[in-house]
Design a protein around this motif. Sequence first.
Motif, PDB file in Angstrom:
ATOM      1  N   ARG A  22       0.831  -1.205   0.000  1.00  0.00           N
ATOM      2  CA  ARG A  22       0.000   0.000   0.000  1.00  0.00           C
ATOM      3  C   ARG A  22       0.869   1.260   0.000  1.00  0.00           C
ATOM      4  O   ARG A  22       0.372   2.341  -0.308  1.00  0.00           O
ATOM      5  CB  ARG A  22      -0.904   0.015   1.235  1.00  0.00           C
ATOM      6  CG  ARG A  22      -2.002  -1.011   1.199  1.00  0.00           C
ATOM      7  CD  ARG A  22      -2.827  -0.971   2.492  1.00  0.00           C
ATOM      8  NE  ARG A  22      -3.865  -1.957   2.478  1.00  0.00           N
ATOM      9  CZ  ARG A  22      -3.702  -3.240   2.798  1.00  0.00           C
ATOM     10  NH1 ARG A  22      -2.517  -3.680   3.177  1.00  0.00           N
ATOM     11  NH2 ARG A  22      -4.703  -4.091   2.753  1.00  0.00           N
ATOM     12  N   LEU A  70     -10.993   7.006  -7.723  1.00  0.00           N
ATOM     13  CA  LEU A  70     -10.597   7.278  -6.340  1.00  0.00           C
ATOM     14  C   LEU A  70     -11.823   7.616  -5.487  1.00  0.00           C
ATOM     15  O   LEU A  70     -11.953   7.152  -4.352  1.00  0.00           O
ATOM     16  CB  LEU A  70      -9.573   8.412  -6.293  1.00  0.00           C
ATOM     17  CG  LEU A  70      -9.005   8.742  -4.915  1.00  0.00           C
ATOM     18  CD1 LEU A  70      -8.195   7.581  -4.353  1.00  0.00           C
ATOM     19  CD2 LEU A  70      -8.143  10.006  -4.989  1.00  0.00           C
ATOM     20  N   LEU A  73     -13.680   4.611  -4.077  1.00  0.00           N
ATOM     21  CA  LEU A  73     -13.026   3.760  -3.077  1.00  0.00           C
ATOM     22  C   LEU A  73     -13.531   4.093  -1.680  1.00  0.00           C
ATOM     23  O   LEU A  73     -13.975   5.207  -1.414  1.00  0.00           O
ATOM     24  CB  LEU A  73     -11.508   3.960  -3.122  1.00  0.00           C
ATOM     25  CG  LEU A  73     -10.787   3.656  -4.428  1.00  0.00           C
ATOM     26  CD1 LEU A  73      -9.284   3.876  -4.263  1.00  0.00           C
ATOM     27  CD2 LEU A  73     -11.077   2.256  -4.929  1.00  0.00           C
ATOM     28  N   THR A  74     -13.418   3.131  -0.777  1.00  0.00           N
ATOM     29  CA  THR A  74     -13.736   3.400   0.624  1.00  0.00           C
ATOM     30  C   THR A  74     -12.748   4.437   1.154  1.00  0.00           C
ATOM     31  O   THR A  74     -11.627   4.549   0.644  1.00  0.00           O
ATOM     32  CB  THR A  74     -13.634   2.122   1.474  1.00  0.00           C
ATOM     33  OG1 THR A  74     -12.272   1.651   1.422  1.00  0.00           O
ATOM     34  CG2 THR A  74     -14.589   1.036   1.009  1.00  0.00           C
ATOM     35  N   ASN A  77      -9.289   2.976   1.788  1.00  0.00           N
ATOM     36  CA  ASN A  77      -8.466   2.778   0.591  1.00  0.00           C
ATOM     37  C   ASN A  77      -8.053   4.108  -0.044  1.00  0.00           C
ATOM     38  O   ASN A  77      -6.952   4.223  -0.580  1.00  0.00           O
ATOM     39  CB  ASN A  77      -9.181   1.879  -0.414  1.00  0.00           C
ATOM     40  CG  ASN A  77      -9.127   0.422  -0.018  1.00  0.00           C
ATOM     41  OD1 ASN A  77      -8.214  -0.013   0.682  1.00  0.00           O
ATOM     42  ND2 ASN A  77     -10.102  -0.345  -0.446  1.00  0.00           N
ATOM     43  N   GLN A  78      -8.911   5.118   0.029  1.00  0.00           N
ATOM     44  CA  GLN A  78      -8.538   6.434  -0.494  1.00  0.00           C
ATOM     45  C   GLN A  78      -7.315   6.991   0.235  1.00  0.00           C
ATOM     46  O   GLN A  78      -6.495   7.686  -0.373  1.00  0.00           O
ATOM     47  CB  GLN A  78      -9.698   7.427  -0.333  1.00  0.00           C
ATOM     48  CG  GLN A  78     -10.843   7.201  -1.266  1.00  0.00           C
ATOM     49  CD  GLN A  78     -11.997   8.144  -1.001  1.00  0.00           C
ATOM     50  OE1 GLN A  78     -11.947   8.988  -0.096  1.00  0.00           O
ATOM     51  NE2 GLN A  78     -13.058   8.010  -1.777  1.00  0.00           N
ATOM     52  N   ALA A  81      -4.430   4.994  -1.602  1.00  0.00           N
ATOM     53  CA  ALA A  81      -4.472   4.787  -3.058  1.00  0.00           C
ATOM     54  C   ALA A  81      -4.336   6.085  -3.848  1.00  0.00           C
ATOM     55  O   ALA A  81      -4.019   6.033  -5.039  1.00  0.00           O
ATOM     56  CB  ALA A  81      -5.751   4.052  -3.443  1.00  0.00           C
ATOM     57  N   LEU A  87      -5.132   4.077 -11.343  1.00  0.00           N
ATOM     58  CA  LEU A  87      -6.207   3.315 -10.714  1.00  0.00           C
ATOM     59  C   LEU A  87      -7.045   2.686 -11.811  1.00  0.00           C
ATOM     60  O   LEU A  87      -7.346   3.332 -12.827  1.00  0.00           O
ATOM     61  CB  LEU A  87      -7.095   4.210  -9.843  1.00  0.00           C
ATOM     62  CG  LEU A  87      -6.481   4.754  -8.557  1.00  0.00           C
ATOM     63  CD1 LEU A  87      -7.442   5.735  -7.883  1.00  0.00           C
ATOM     64  CD2 LEU A  87      -6.117   3.619  -7.605  1.00  0.00           C
ATOM     65  N   VAL A  89     -10.443  -0.206 -12.551  1.00  0.00           N
ATOM     66  CA  VAL A  89     -11.522  -1.043 -12.043  1.00  0.00           C
ATOM     67  C   VAL A  89     -11.683  -2.189 -13.025  1.00  0.00           C
ATOM     68  O   VAL A  89     -11.868  -1.963 -14.233  1.00  0.00           O
ATOM     69  CB  VAL A  89     -12.855  -0.274 -11.883  1.00  0.00           C
ATOM     70  CG1 VAL A  89     -13.968  -1.231 -11.435  1.00  0.00           C
ATOM     71  CG2 VAL A  89     -12.703   0.864 -10.885  1.00  0.00           C
ATOM     72  N   MET A 129      -8.290  -4.320  -4.689  1.00  0.00           N
ATOM     73  CA  MET A 129      -9.139  -3.899  -3.564  1.00  0.00           C
ATOM     74  C   MET A 129     -10.596  -4.267  -3.808  1.00  0.00           C
ATOM     75  O   MET A 129     -11.137  -3.994  -4.881  1.00  0.00           O
ATOM     76  CB  MET A 129      -9.083  -2.373  -3.416  1.00  0.00           C
ATOM     77  CG  MET A 129      -7.734  -1.791  -3.149  1.00  0.00           C
ATOM     78  SD  MET A 129      -7.787   0.018  -3.359  1.00  0.00           S
ATOM     79  CE  MET A 129      -7.410   0.153  -5.104  1.00  0.00           C
ATOM     80  N   PHE A 132     -14.576  -0.738  -2.514  1.00  0.00           N
ATOM     81  CA  PHE A 132     -15.043   0.351  -3.373  1.00  0.00           C
ATOM     82  C   PHE A 132     -16.540   0.153  -3.577  1.00  0.00           C
ATOM     83  O   PHE A 132     -17.087  -0.904  -3.266  1.00  0.00           O
ATOM     84  CB  PHE A 132     -14.287   0.382  -4.710  1.00  0.00           C
ATOM     85  CG  PHE A 132     -14.700  -0.686  -5.684  1.00  0.00           C
ATOM     86  CD1 PHE A 132     -15.506  -0.377  -6.779  1.00  0.00           C
ATOM     87  CD2 PHE A 132     -14.315  -2.007  -5.511  1.00  0.00           C
ATOM     88  CE1 PHE A 132     -15.907  -1.369  -7.664  1.00  0.00           C
ATOM     89  CE2 PHE A 132     -14.696  -2.992  -6.402  1.00  0.00           C
ATOM     90  CZ  PHE A 132     -15.496  -2.672  -7.485  1.00  0.00           C
ATOM     91  N   ALA A 152     -11.166  -3.004  -7.653  1.00  0.00           N
ATOM     92  CA  ALA A 152     -10.358  -1.840  -8.018  1.00  0.00           C
ATOM     93  C   ALA A 152      -8.890  -2.229  -7.850  1.00  0.00           C
ATOM     94  O   ALA A 152      -8.554  -3.086  -7.021  1.00  0.00           O
ATOM     95  CB  ALA A 152     -10.707  -0.649  -7.134  1.00  0.00           C
TER      96      ALA A 152
END
Length: 196
Positions: A22, A70, A73-74, A77-78, A81, A87, A89, A129, A132, A152
């Motif tokens: 990460r 972005l 994303l949760t 994760n943001q 990330a 990025l 998907v 990930m 998302f 993602a």
Amino acid sequence: MRKPADSSAPLADLITERWSPRALDETGEVTWDQLRALLEAARWAPSFGNTQPARYLVGRRGDETFRRILGALTPRNQSWAHRAGALLVAVMVTRNEKGEIPYAEYGLGLAGQNLVLQAVAEGLVAHQMAGFDPDTVRREFAVPEEAVPRVAIAVGVQAAPEVFDDERDAERERAPRRRIALGEFAYTGAWGQAAF
């Protein structure tokens, strides 16, 4: 930082070296040529009856597609990330002109593995990930009903764990990779009877 796989048999370098950091370098670039190579690797993955169910949404840091991915994303994760050079998907197409695509999810998984191994070959890292919102992706990119956003993927240049503000995140990055033992993974004769 390397974390090679601790394996009971020699493995190809791409497999040994692949892991999902990460900690990403927010100045590290992922070029269009590198992305092309990753996506070509994914495109040449096997699929049931050559149905090719994998599709990808692709954004590079600084462009509108990256910003929209972005945003899907949760927050967790943001928090890391945003440093990625790209990025993506991965989207699973479930139907084509012949009807339902069998094993579409398996085909998407095979394409994803090719993509992340090609990232290693390009000197990059990739982190897949589940965190998302597929509905946000569907809305933002007009994804049709027969296509399902499944995962993602952050692609970038690895950085030192010290990029994290939270020491727990840095420690997690440094932690050794773990897998179940081969004897718990491969059986022969009966379920639970170790093959190795």
